[in-house]
Design a protein around this motif. Structure first.
Motif, short mmCIF file in Angstrom:
data_model
loop_
_atom_site.label_atom_id
_atom_site.label_comp_id
_atom_site.label_asym_id
_atom_site.label_seq_id
_atom_site.Cartn_x
_atom_site.Cartn_y
_atom_site.Cartn_z
N ASN A 120 0.97 -1.22 0.04
CA ASN A 120 0.12 0.00 0.14
C ASN A 120 0.89 1.20 0.16
OD1 ASN A 120 0.44 0.77 2.91
ND2 ASN A 120 -0.62 -1.23 3.20
N PHE A 121 0.26 2.43 0.09
CA PHE A 121 0.76 3.67 0.03
C PHE A 121 1.87 4.14 1.38
CE2 PHE A 121 -0.93 4.12 -3.86
CZ PHE A 121 -0.01 5.06 -4.76
N SER A 122 1.84 3.34 2.12
CA SER A 122 2.72 3.39 3.37
C SER A 122 4.25 2.94 2.96
CB SER A 122 2.40 2.57 4.58
OG SER A 122 2.43 1.10 4.25
N GLN A 123 4.44 2.26 1.86
CA GLN A 123 5.72 1.80 1.42
C GLN A 123 6.21 2.97 0.34
OE1 GLN A 123 3.43 -1.11 0.91
NE2 GLN A 123 4.00 -1.56 3.07
N LEU A 140 5.46 25.93 -12.18
CA LEU A 140 4.38 26.64 -11.78
C LEU A 140 3.85 26.42 -10.42
CD1 LEU A 140 2.43 26.43 -15.34
CD2 LEU A 140 4.15 28.16 -14.51
N ALA A 141 3.52 24.80 -10.05
CA ALA A 141 2.80 24.87 -8.95
C ALA A 141 3.19 23.28 -8.43
CB ALA A 141 1.48 24.81 -9.11
N ARG A 142 3.37 23.01 -7.14
CA ARG A 142 3.93 21.83 -6.96
C ARG A 142 2.90 21.32 -5.63
NH1 ARG A 142 8.83 19.23 -7.60
NH2 ARG A 142 9.04 17.80 -6.11
N TYR A 143 2.59 20.10 -5.44
CA TYR A 143 1.98 19.44 -4.44
C TYR A 143 2.62 18.19 -4.01
CZ TYR A 143 -1.62 17.01 -1.66
OH TYR A 143 -2.25 16.25 -0.86
N GLU A 144 3.42 18.38 -2.55
CA GLU A 144 3.92 17.11 -2.10
C GLU A 144 2.76 16.50 -1.17
OE1 GLU A 144 7.64 17.79 -0.56
OE2 GLU A 144 8.29 19.23 -2.28
N LEU A 145 2.79 15.26 -1.37
CA LEU A 145 1.56 14.45 -0.35
C LEU A 145 2.31 14.15 0.83
CD1 LEU A 145 0.97 14.09 -3.61
CD2 LEU A 145 -0.60 12.32 -3.00
N LYS A 146 1.85 14.83 1.76
CA LYS A 146 2.51 14.57 3.12
C LYS A 146 1.73 13.90 4.00
CE LYS A 146 5.26 19.02 2.76
NZ LYS A 146 6.76 18.25 2.73
N GLU A 147 0.51 13.62 3.57
CA GLU A 147 -0.42 12.76 4.40
C GLU A 147 0.05 11.27 4.64
OE1 GLU A 147 -2.16 16.32 2.34
OE2 GLU A 147 -1.35 14.44 1.68
N LYS A 148 -0.47 10.54 5.58
CA LYS A 148 -0.11 9.29 6.05
C LYS A 148 -1.15 8.39 5.38
CE LYS A 148 3.62 10.22 8.43
NZ LYS A 148 4.92 10.66 7.64
N PHE A 149 -0.42 7.40 4.47
CA PHE A 149 -1.52 6.33 3.94
C PHE A 149 -1.13 5.17 4.37
CE2 PHE A 149 -1.17 9.93 1.03
CZ PHE A 149 -2.53 10.42 0.86
N THR A 150 -1.89 4.48 5.07
CA THR A 150 -1.60 3.04 5.60
C THR A 150 -2.17 1.89 4.89
OG1 THR A 150 -3.47 3.36 7.21
CG2 THR A 150 -1.25 4.25 7.95
N ILE A 151 -3.56 2.08 4.25
CA ILE A 151 -4.14 0.91 3.80
C ILE A 151 -4.44 1.24 2.28
CG2 ILE A 151 -5.10 0.09 5.77
CD1 ILE A 151 -7.74 1.31 4.88
N GLU A 152 -4.18 2.43 1.81
CA GLU A 152 -4.54 2.83 0.55
C GLU A 152 -3.75 2.16 -0.60
OE1 GLU A 152 -4.03 4.66 3.03
OE2 GLU A 152 -5.83 6.13 3.43
#
Length: 191
Positions: A120-123, A140-152
């Motif tokens: 999953n996205f925890s890896q 132009l723009a950047r988004y860094e996904l800093k959220e914790k994903f454990t099962i997604e």
């Protein structure tokens, strides 16, 4: 100067970069040692006003690397680089070629068979989506996904959409416990 977006943040391309025609959407991530063998795929779903893909060739992914109208093209880059910010998948977008029936492009990243192989996205770390002006060669723009994903096993990184005749971008960062097939079923109905 690039704008740093947070989850849910929006960026109006038409206002910030008038006459922008050629855009690049760069996706990047790093896989930790547990997930080193996972197969990660990026997909761009080109949707009409009804929220559906008007033709199967408006799904741009590893099996169809160019949209029906020729406006969106996918290319993979070298995935062996260990540096942060490495681009794994690049979408070249020509805004002037996008079919008038298309009003949004949703960018999804999935782990192939993630649930069945226990990944999953925890890896996954250092995931980002970035928009570039291809002619000026500037971010132009950047988004860094800093959220914790454990099962997604799937993430919607962001979406490019048209509102009131202007192209805009939204940083989404929404995780799902599903695979590519579920998005195909959601966005495409065979005619």
């Amino acid at each position: 100067m690039s704008v740093e977006l947070i989850k849910g943040g929006r960026f109006n391309l038409s206002q910030e970069v008038p006459n922008l025609k050629r855009l690049a959407i760069a996706l990047g991530w790093q896989v930790n040692s547990i997930g080193k063998n996972c197969d990660i795929d990026a997909s761009a779903f080109m949707l009409g006003a009804d929220g559906r893909i008007p033709h199967e060739d408006y799904l741009v992914f590893y099996n169809n690397t160019k949209s029906l109208d020729g406006s969106v093209k996918q290319s993979d880059t070298d995935k062996s680089s260990p540096r942060k910010g490495h681009i794994n998948t690049l979408y070249s977008v020509d805004l002037s070629l996008i079919d008038a029936a298309i009003d949004q492009i949703v960018v999804i990243v999935t782990i192939h068979d993630g649930e069945s192989v226990g990944l999953n996205f925890s890896q996954i770390q250092n995931a980002f989506i970035s928009l570039y002006d291809r002619d000026r060669k500037t971010e132009l723009a950047r988004y860094e996904l800093k959220e914790k994903f454990t099962i997604e096993t799937a993430l919607e990184f962001g979406r490019l959409y048209k509102k009131s005749g202007e192209w805009r971008f939204q940083a989404v960062g929404q995780g799902y416990k599903s695979g590519l097939r579920s998005f195909v079923e959601k966005y495409y109905v065979e005619k």
